[in-house]
Design a protein around this motif. Structure first.
Motif: not given
Ligand code: MG
Ligand code: ASP
Length: 422
Positions: A40, A46, A203
């Motif tokens: 990720s 993010t 998430e």
């Molecule tokens: Mg993340």
């Protein structure tokens, strides 16, 4: 043929150059065919992308923020690569594309779609760096755009998986590659039926790992975290938290529903349906056992504490002295469904309905607006939802003392309160 294994590395495991080096070591020691690695966005990328959207919405200077984010990624590359490595131009290229996307028109109406197009860059950039670094270390992996695999509907920000199309995409595109090399892909992102980028919810990379595993009948999923496994409380809040060696799917799913952030709430179901075990392990101590989540059929009796932040308590009161009936609850829930708002807690009384929901920009406003004609609507923001599973009286007393309580609920196995921390 060895069964497929899926690894998921979240933001904390790729937060800087040293973390990426550590990931490479974990990978090197476990390298094999039929390995899928889901990565990720780096660290708090993010969140930074969300801030860029926010600044853009307010017509403030988002450009500097995006330049800072670019400088951060390039600095990580400085520590990992020789200066003439092509990764630098590839990262700059992603940032040019990001800026073009942020410059597009943004309104309240297209906010969710705009959001997904922007935040997806975090994963695309992180996987580019990790892939280049692994290959540079002689650890050959294939980079795969997750949007070609994870097919969804067009509910931006909370896209639902189109399982059939996702399964056939995985089988057609992933299987042949996995037969040759490990494959590296992004978490969190997907694409709708016309190819627009969607995301699975914050998430959501854990969920991506579970989707890929379920679609390919994998042998296991491992989520690599900065904690030793699943604990009975968030160790950042409660230093005495203890580790679960194993957990039943049901108990783990229940914990995530109440807000345990160690695993994304949607992760368990696809794995449980296929009896695929889920390991939660520490990337700081990869040899340690961590937690194994599987169909153990046993409820672990250790008291478990979960705190969910940014909660809003909304109360809908009847305006004309009539009592609450099913149709009123139905009316409220229909609106919540339209807005894609999930209820974390519900309580009804003779003349009112109280719900607890997560904070989301514009959503409360829209909810109040649509129901103000039928009810007197009141709300409190900035609250916490505390859940204690397997509670004892001492725990309930001690924790209740820390809050100005606005609502409380209790079953035989669970205690919950909503309130403001004192
Ligand atoms: Mg993340
Ligand atoms: N990068 C995304 C987020 O921070 C997805 C994830 O981390 O799983 O929400």
């Amino acid at each position: 043929m060895a069964k497929i294994a899926v690894y998921k590395f979240g933001g904390a495991s790729v937060k800087d150059a040293d973390s990426i080096k550590n990931l490479a070591e974990i990978f090197r020691n476990r390298l094999r065919k039929n390995l899928i690695v889901v990565v990720s966005a780096m660290g708090k990328t993010t969140n930074a992308l969300e801030e860029i959207i926010d600044l853009r919405l307010k017509s403030e200077d988002w450009y500097s923020k995006s330049s800072i984010l670019e400088a951060f990624h390039l600095k990580v590359c400085d520590e990992l690569f020789e200066s003439e490595h092509p990764v630098f131009s590839r990262i700059k290229n992603w940032f040019i594309q990001l800026k073009l996307v942020v410059e597009r028109p943004l309104t309240k109406e297209n906010y969710d779609e705009f959001y997904d197009q922007v935040v997806s860059f975090g994963e695309l950039i992180a996987t580019t760096i990790v892939m280049e670094y692994l290959c540079n270390q002689g650890l050959i992996v294939l980079w795969q755009d997750a949007r070609e695999l994870i097919r969804t509907n067009s509910e931006f920000r909370f896209a639902k998986v189109d399982w059939e199309r996702t399964r056939s995409a995985c089988q057609l595109q992933l299987l042949p590659k996995l037969d040759l090399f490990p494959v590296l892909t992004q978490g969190f992102i997907g694409a709708d039926h016309i190819g627009r980028t969607t995301t699975l919810g914050r998430e959501g990379s854990d969920f991506t790992a579970a989707i890929l595993a379920a679609c390919l009948d994998a042998g296991s999923v491992t989520i690599w975290k900065d904690v030793p496994g699943v604990l009975n409380a968030d160790p950042k809040r409660f230093p005495n938290a203890t580790l679960f060696d194993e957990l039943d799917y049901k108990q783990a799913a229940q914990m995530t529903f109440y807000g345990a952030s160690v695993i994304h709430p949607k992760t368990i179901k696809p794995l449980a349906n296929k009896s695929i075990p889920l390991y939660v392990k520490s990337f700081l101590n990869p040899e340690a056992k961590g937690t194994m989540i599987y169909g153990s059929g046993k409820q672990n009796p250790i008291p478990t504490l979960i705190v969910k932040e940014k909660q809003i308590l909304v109360t809908f009161q009847m305006t004309d002295f009539s009592f609450v009936e099913e149709q009123h609850i139905h009316q409220v829930y229909r609106e919540l469904d339209l807005l894609k708002l999930r209820v974390n807690l519900l309580q009804t009384s003779a003349i009112g309905i109280s719900i607890v929901i997560d904070y989301q920009l514009f959503k409360l406003e829209k909810l109040v607006e649509s129901l103000a004609k039928s009810f007197k609507v009141r709300y409190n923001e900035g609250l916490q939802l505390l859940t204690i599973i397997n509670p004892d009286e001492d725990l309930i007393r001690d924790f209740s003392a820390n809050y100005t309580i606005m609502l409380e609920q209790r079953t035989r196995t669970t205690f919950q309160l909503v309130g403001k921390p004192i």
